[in-house]
Design a protein around this motif. Structure first.
Motif, mmCIF file in Angstrom:
data_model
loop_
_atom_site.group_PDB
_atom_site.id
_atom_site.type_symbol
_atom_site.label_atom_id
_atom_site.label_comp_id
_atom_site.label_asym_id
_atom_site.label_seq_id
_atom_site.Cartn_x
_atom_site.Cartn_y
_atom_site.Cartn_z
ATOM 1 N N SER A 128 1.235 -3.727 -0.241
ATOM 2 C CA SER A 128 0.510 -2.527 -0.682
ATOM 3 C C SER A 128 -0.111 -1.798 0.496
ATOM 4 O O SER A 128 -0.291 -0.577 0.457
ATOM 5 C CB SER A 128 -0.583 -2.901 -1.684
ATOM 6 N N GLU A 181 2.462 0.555 1.856
ATOM 7 C CA GLU A 181 2.689 1.681 0.959
ATOM 8 C C GLU A 181 1.638 2.776 1.130
ATOM 9 O O GLU A 181 1.897 3.944 0.823
ATOM 10 C CB GLU A 181 2.692 1.183 -0.489
ATOM 11 N N GLU A 196 -4.855 -6.963 1.785
ATOM 12 C CA GLU A 196 -5.355 -6.640 0.454
ATOM 13 C C GLU A 196 -6.266 -7.782 0.009
ATOM 14 O O GLU A 196 -6.216 -8.886 0.580
ATOM 15 C CB GLU A 196 -4.211 -6.441 -0.536
#
Length: 258
Positions: free
Chosen positions: A29, A32, A58
């Motif tokens: 993530s 991204e 994360e």
């Protein structure tokens, strides 16, 4: 002659390899969220290096980390504020410095840590003229400029006389002889003669050099040069160089000794 600065190389990330790594450790993530434009790689690399230290891609990957900053500007400001400067050493910029005097280059070599230097060699490069930078205050002094110009013209004429005296342009002169004579001839060039070099430095070093070499007590030409370097970097990586306050040409960072 006005000193010039160009950025000729900057960090480039292989995002496929980053993705493969993150697939193993978790944290896709993070990738991204990133902007991946040409001018984003420097900041992305600094963030990558910082996050690997704490496995903070994360929440939950590191049991000690329950919350992570998702805004890159805020993340990098925290890096600077906490003096976590080692992660900035991975980010290098390469400059070509053109028309800078050997006064500047002799001072610049004092900043050895985190740099690489390739300078025009006057052992090999024969001088045809003596390009020279004059500060504004000197150019406003008519008598000074007249005398300085006359002296430089005399030194240039002596360079040409020596080249003729040593027959350096004759057919068949070995390069080894040209090199030896050219090395002798450079001794009669002033320290202020303009030269060129390729200079690479990491962000940690750049932050220190910009502050110290634009300070009011720094040599005049090197202040001019690193003001230009700082202007370029503030546009290239604002999250890494946007904390400076500029006053009378001096760039003072909000966070020192990063």
């Amino acid at each position: 002659m006005e000193p010039e600065v160009r950025i000729i190389a900057r960090p480039q990330i292989d995002y496929e390899e980053v993705a493969a790594y993150l697939a193993e450790v978790g944290g896709e993530s993070w990738l991204e969220r990133l902007d991946r434009g040409e001018l984003d790689d420097a900041q992305n690399l600094a963030e990558f290096a910082g996050r690997i230290c704490y496995r903070s891609w994360e929440p939950g990957l590191n049991p000690n980390v329950r919350r992570v900053r998702t805004d890159q500007d805020a993340y990098l400001r925290n890096i600077l504020a906490s003096a976590h400067g080692s992660v900035l050493e991975h980010v290098n910029f390469t400059f070509v410095l053109h028309g800078v005097s050997r006064v500047v280059t002799h001072e610049l070599v004092r900043h050895r840590a985190g740099t690489a230097v390739s300078q025009e060699s006057l052992r090999f490069v024969r001088l045809d003229d003596l390009p020279f930078w004059f500060p504004d205050w000197a150019q406003e002094d008519a008598e000074l400029m007249e005398r300085a110009t006359a002296l430089l013209e005399q030194m240039e004429a002596f360079q040409h006389w020596m080249a003729e005296r040593f027959h350096l342009d004759d057919q068949g002169v070995p390069f080894s002889e040209k090199k030896a004579k050219t090395s002798f001839m450079r001794r009669f060039a002033p320290e202020g003669v303009a030269t060129g070099l390729v200079w690479t430095a990491n962000v940690r070093t750049l932050r220190h050099v910009i502050e110290s070499r634009t300070a009011s007590g720094a040599e005049e030409e090197i202040r001019l040069l690193f003001g230009k370097v700082a202007d370029l970097l503030a546009k290239e990586a604002p999250a890494l160089f946007g904390d400076y306050v500029v006053e009378d040409g001096a760039w003072t960072p909000a966070w020192r000794k990063v």
